[in-house]
Design an enzyme around this catalytic site. Structure first.
Site, PDB file in Angstrom:
ATOM      1  N   GLY A 109       0.813  -1.215   0.000  1.00 23.01           N
ATOM      2  CA  GLY A 109       0.000   0.000   0.000  1.00 23.01           C
ATOM      3  C   GLY A 109       0.840   1.255   0.000  1.00 23.01           C
ATOM      4  O   GLY A 109       2.076   1.216   0.034  1.00 23.01           O
ATOM      5  N   LYS A 131       4.415  12.273  -2.119  1.00 20.70           N
ATOM      6  CA  LYS A 131       5.242  11.149  -1.680  1.00 20.70           C
ATOM      7  C   LYS A 131       6.200  11.638  -0.604  1.00 20.70           C
ATOM      8  O   LYS A 131       6.988  12.553  -0.828  1.00 20.70           O
ATOM      9  CB  LYS A 131       6.030  10.577  -2.859  1.00 20.70           C
ATOM     10  CG  LYS A 131       6.893   9.373  -2.497  1.00 20.70           C
ATOM     11  CD  LYS A 131       7.575   8.825  -3.732  1.00 20.70           C
ATOM     12  CE  LYS A 131       8.457   7.631  -3.399  1.00 20.70           C
ATOM     13  NZ  LYS A 131       9.108   7.087  -4.616  1.00 20.70           N
ATOM     14  N   GLY A 144       7.297   6.806   6.901  1.00 17.15           N
ATOM     15  CA  GLY A 144       6.407   7.584   6.045  1.00 17.15           C
ATOM     16  C   GLY A 144       7.058   8.755   5.345  1.00 17.15           C
ATOM     17  O   GLY A 144       6.388   9.493   4.616  1.00 17.15           O
ATOM     18  N   ARG A 194       3.888  14.168  -7.124  1.00 19.54           N
ATOM     19  CA  ARG A 194       3.860  13.482  -8.407  1.00 19.54           C
ATOM     20  C   ARG A 194       2.448  13.483  -8.976  1.00 19.54           C
ATOM     21  O   ARG A 194       1.461  13.548  -8.237  1.00 19.54           O
ATOM     22  CB  ARG A 194       4.444  12.081  -8.312  1.00 19.54           C
ATOM     23  CG  ARG A 194       3.964  11.203  -7.200  1.00 19.54           C
ATOM     24  CD  ARG A 194       4.813   9.943  -7.182  1.00 19.54           C
ATOM     25  NE  ARG A 194       4.262   8.938  -6.289  1.00 19.54           N
ATOM     26  CZ  ARG A 194       4.813   7.749  -6.106  1.00 19.54           C
ATOM     27  NH1 ARG A 194       5.919   7.426  -6.756  1.00 19.54           N
ATOM     28  NH2 ARG A 194       4.272   6.869  -5.290  1.00 19.54           N
ATOM     29  N   ASP A 270       3.957  -4.290  -7.614  1.00 19.89           N
ATOM     30  CA  ASP A 270       3.327  -3.105  -7.038  1.00 19.89           C
ATOM     31  C   ASP A 270       3.925  -1.822  -7.601  1.00 19.89           C
ATOM     32  O   ASP A 270       3.434  -0.727  -7.303  1.00 19.89           O
ATOM     33  CB  ASP A 270       3.437  -3.113  -5.510  1.00 19.89           C
ATOM     34  CG  ASP A 270       4.876  -3.172  -5.025  1.00 19.89           C
ATOM     35  OD1 ASP A 270       5.546  -4.183  -5.306  1.00 19.89           O
ATOM     36  OD2 ASP A 270       5.335  -2.219  -4.372  1.00 19.89           O
ATOM     37  N   ASN A 271       4.965  -1.947  -8.429  1.00 19.55           N
ATOM     38  CA  ASN A 271       5.558  -0.784  -9.091  1.00 19.55           C
ATOM     39  C   ASN A 271       5.250  -0.769 -10.585  1.00 19.55           C
ATOM     40  O   ASN A 271       5.950  -0.109 -11.349  1.00 19.55           O
ATOM     41  CB  ASN A 271       7.077  -0.768  -8.895  1.00 19.55           C
ATOM     42  CG  ASN A 271       7.477  -0.547  -7.445  1.00 19.55           C
ATOM     43  OD1 ASN A 271       6.692  -0.033  -6.651  1.00 19.55           O
ATOM     44  ND2 ASN A 271       8.681  -0.936  -7.096  1.00 19.55           N
ATOM     45  N   ASP A 280       7.271   5.057  -9.792  1.00 15.61           N
ATOM     46  CA  ASP A 280       8.097   4.714  -8.629  1.00 15.61           C
ATOM     47  C   ASP A 280       9.587   4.724  -8.961  1.00 15.61           C
ATOM     48  O   ASP A 280      10.237   3.693  -9.058  1.00 15.61           O
ATOM     49  CB  ASP A 280       7.693   3.352  -8.038  1.00 15.61           C
ATOM     50  CG  ASP A 280       6.417   3.443  -7.232  1.00 15.61           C
ATOM     51  OD1 ASP A 280       6.140   4.520  -6.693  1.00 15.61           O
ATOM     52  OD2 ASP A 280       5.680   2.442  -7.152  1.00 15.61           O
TER      53      ASP A 280
END
Length: 521
Positions: A109, A131, A144, A194, A270-271, A280
């Site tokens: 996630g 990001k 984070g 982004r 996931d990328n 990413d």
């Protein structure tokens, strides 16, 4: 050329933009529901300041470039005002899963990214994502935050790839702060804004498939089809058509990567963007001295994501997407039983995936033919290009400069060979290849000047070499952001000569070989 900004720049309508982003959310993805997203404000970022800004990305969003100079810009684009937004307007982090380095990683996630809203311009809607905006429910053990180093790299490469003509997420801004964060050493925080029409990844589909949530899986697929692949709605099987389009875009994207010597570094599922975008930017790299086995990610000890492996990995990732879509494929057709539907779905998916080599191969051949200045299509063109790559590999010739200097080779004689020939250790091997190349050029009607001009439109002079990014990063750490702006400006015109910036196109200095990039960001 000056990179300073006029103090007389007109004020940008920042309050209007802030109000738009803070208004009740109507963007389609977050309306899919709580199974997809978690709303939360960004974590406070103390004393933010602007590190980099893309005028071009701003115009794409319908924003005035003067926006960056408006009071409160840095605050807005690090997410600080979101603490005061109403619940219905809060940013969101999305959940997804995926395969990392070929192994199922389970739930992942947006561990440090928050989507703050959408902006519409010229008939398109764009999501804005911060990001490095702080911890989310998907942060796992992370803090984070993103660091200045990786944020500058993502900002520069996003814009560089766009101007190379390669599908990519964009970057509007980098916001820095002196807030310390711990990585392999103490670094400072940053947030990169982004931009993309969608940040949906293969991993979003994998998540709902793996967790046996067919309703959410179908809702996600319907959202993507409705919003981004409307032609699939009219197909006999919309979900199979979605797989086919995503696979085709992925094949063509990776062909473009290979053609410019770009290594992504972390091609986990996931990328992978469902829209076929480069997404990413982490431990990426443009190859300097060519090595087909080049691994740009220091963390990739097995070489899974090496340059030569990228097409194979992209194909494998499409298999993962296909597996996730299997419960949907064939739902629009009558079948005597669920088992029969599922069996047919596997056959249909395999047929789609089997076309990947047929899509990647010709796309790369077209790109290589253009890089060699060949307007006509001949049977031996792919072999000629592969032979060049082989001798480049053997001599570790610079990837970008080899193709750029090839434009100087004449179809008539070897007088123009020296700039490219000098890049090779084995010059006899180059001479043998150059004779084959000249023989092939003799079949072309174009003269040398016309061919050279065409080649220089597809073979960049300037790419984001690691040492160029590193120089900009080192200066930015000292609060000198001029090199970020200067380098970004050069990369916006990668095919132009820009003689005043020749140093950016030179062979890397010796110290560049010591640079390492990894997943630590």
């Amino acid at each position: 050329m000056s990179f300073s900004r006029s103090e007389a720049a007109p004020a940008a309508p920042l309050p209007d933009l802030a109000a738009t982003l803070a208004a009740p959310r109507d963007d389609a993805f977050q309306q899919l529901g709580a199974a997809f997203v978690t709303r939360l404000p960004a974590a406070p970022l103390p004393a933010p300041y602007v590190v980099g800004f893309s005028d071009d990305a701003a115009r794409m969003l319908g924003l005035e470039p003067a926006l960056r100079d408006a009071p409160g810009f840095a605050e807005l684009f690090c997410g600080n005002p979101t603490r005061d937004w109403p619940q219905a307007s809060l940013p969101y982090a999305s959940v997804y899963s995926g395969h990392q380095f070929g192994v199922w990683a389970g739930q992942l996630g947006d561990g440090r990214a928050l989507t703050i809203g959408e902006l519409a311009h010229d008939g398109r809607r764009y999501e804005l994502q911060l990001k490095g905006a702080g911890r989310t429910p998907y942060s796992r053990m992370g803090d984070g935050r993103a660091v200045l180093r990786s944020s500058i790299r993502e900002f520069l490469c996003s814009e560089a790839m766009h101007h190379l003509g390669i599908p990519t997420t964009r970057a509007l801004a980098v916001i820095g702060s002196d807030q310390p964060v711990v990585r392999e050493e103490i670094e400072t925080s940053a947030v990169v804004t982004r931009v993309a029409q969608s940040f949906v990844r293969f991993g979003h589909f994998e998540h709902f498939f793996a967790n046996d949530r067919p309703e959410q899986l179908r809702a996600l697929a319907d959202h993507v089809i409705e919003r981004f692949y409307p032609a699939c709605r009219d197909a006999d099987d919309p979900y199979l058509a979605l797989l086919a389009e995503a696979t085709r875009r992925t094949a063509e994207l990776v062909a473009q990567w290979q053609a410019v010597g770009f290594c992504h570094g972390v091609m986990n599922t996931d990328n992978m963007s469902i829209l076929g975008l480069t997404i990413d930017y982490g431990p990426f790299g443009f190859i300097d001295a060519f090595d087909a086995k080049h691994v740009c990610n220091h963390s990739d000890t097995q070489g899974r994501y090496a340059y030569r492996m990228q097409p194979r990995i992209a194909h494998w990732n499409c298999f993962c997407l296909a597996q996730a879509l299997l419960p949907l494929i064939g739902l629009h057709r009558d079948a005597p039983s669920e088992d029969a539907r599922a069996e047919r779905a596997v056959e249909d998916a395999h047929a789609v995936l089997g076309r990947f080599p047929e899509q990647f191969g010709p796309a790369l051949e077209r790109a290589m033919r253009a890089k060699l200045g060949l307007a006509l299509e001949r049977e031996g063109d792919a072999a000629l290009a592969n032979q060049l790559l082989e001798i480049m590999d053997a001599s570790h010739a610079d990837f970008t400069l080899t193709f750029r200097h090839l434009a100087r080779v004449s179809k008539h004689d070897a007088r123009g060979d020296a700039p490219v020939r000098d890049l090779f250790i084995d010059r006899d091997a180059f001479d043998r290849w150059a004779n084959l190349y000249r023989a092939r050029l003799s079949e072309e009607a174009r003269d040398d000047a016309s061919r050279a001009a065409a080649m220089n439109r597809v073979n960049p002079k300037y790419v984001l070499r690691n040492h160029l990014a590193e120089t900009a990063i080192r200066r930015a750490k000292e609060k000198d952001f001029s090199e970020v702006e200067r380098l970004a400006a050069v990369l916006r015109r990668p095919f132009d000569e820009q003689l005043e910036h020749d140093a950016y196109a030179a062979l890397p200095p010796d110290w560049a070989s010591t640079l390492e990039v990894s997943c630590s960001s």
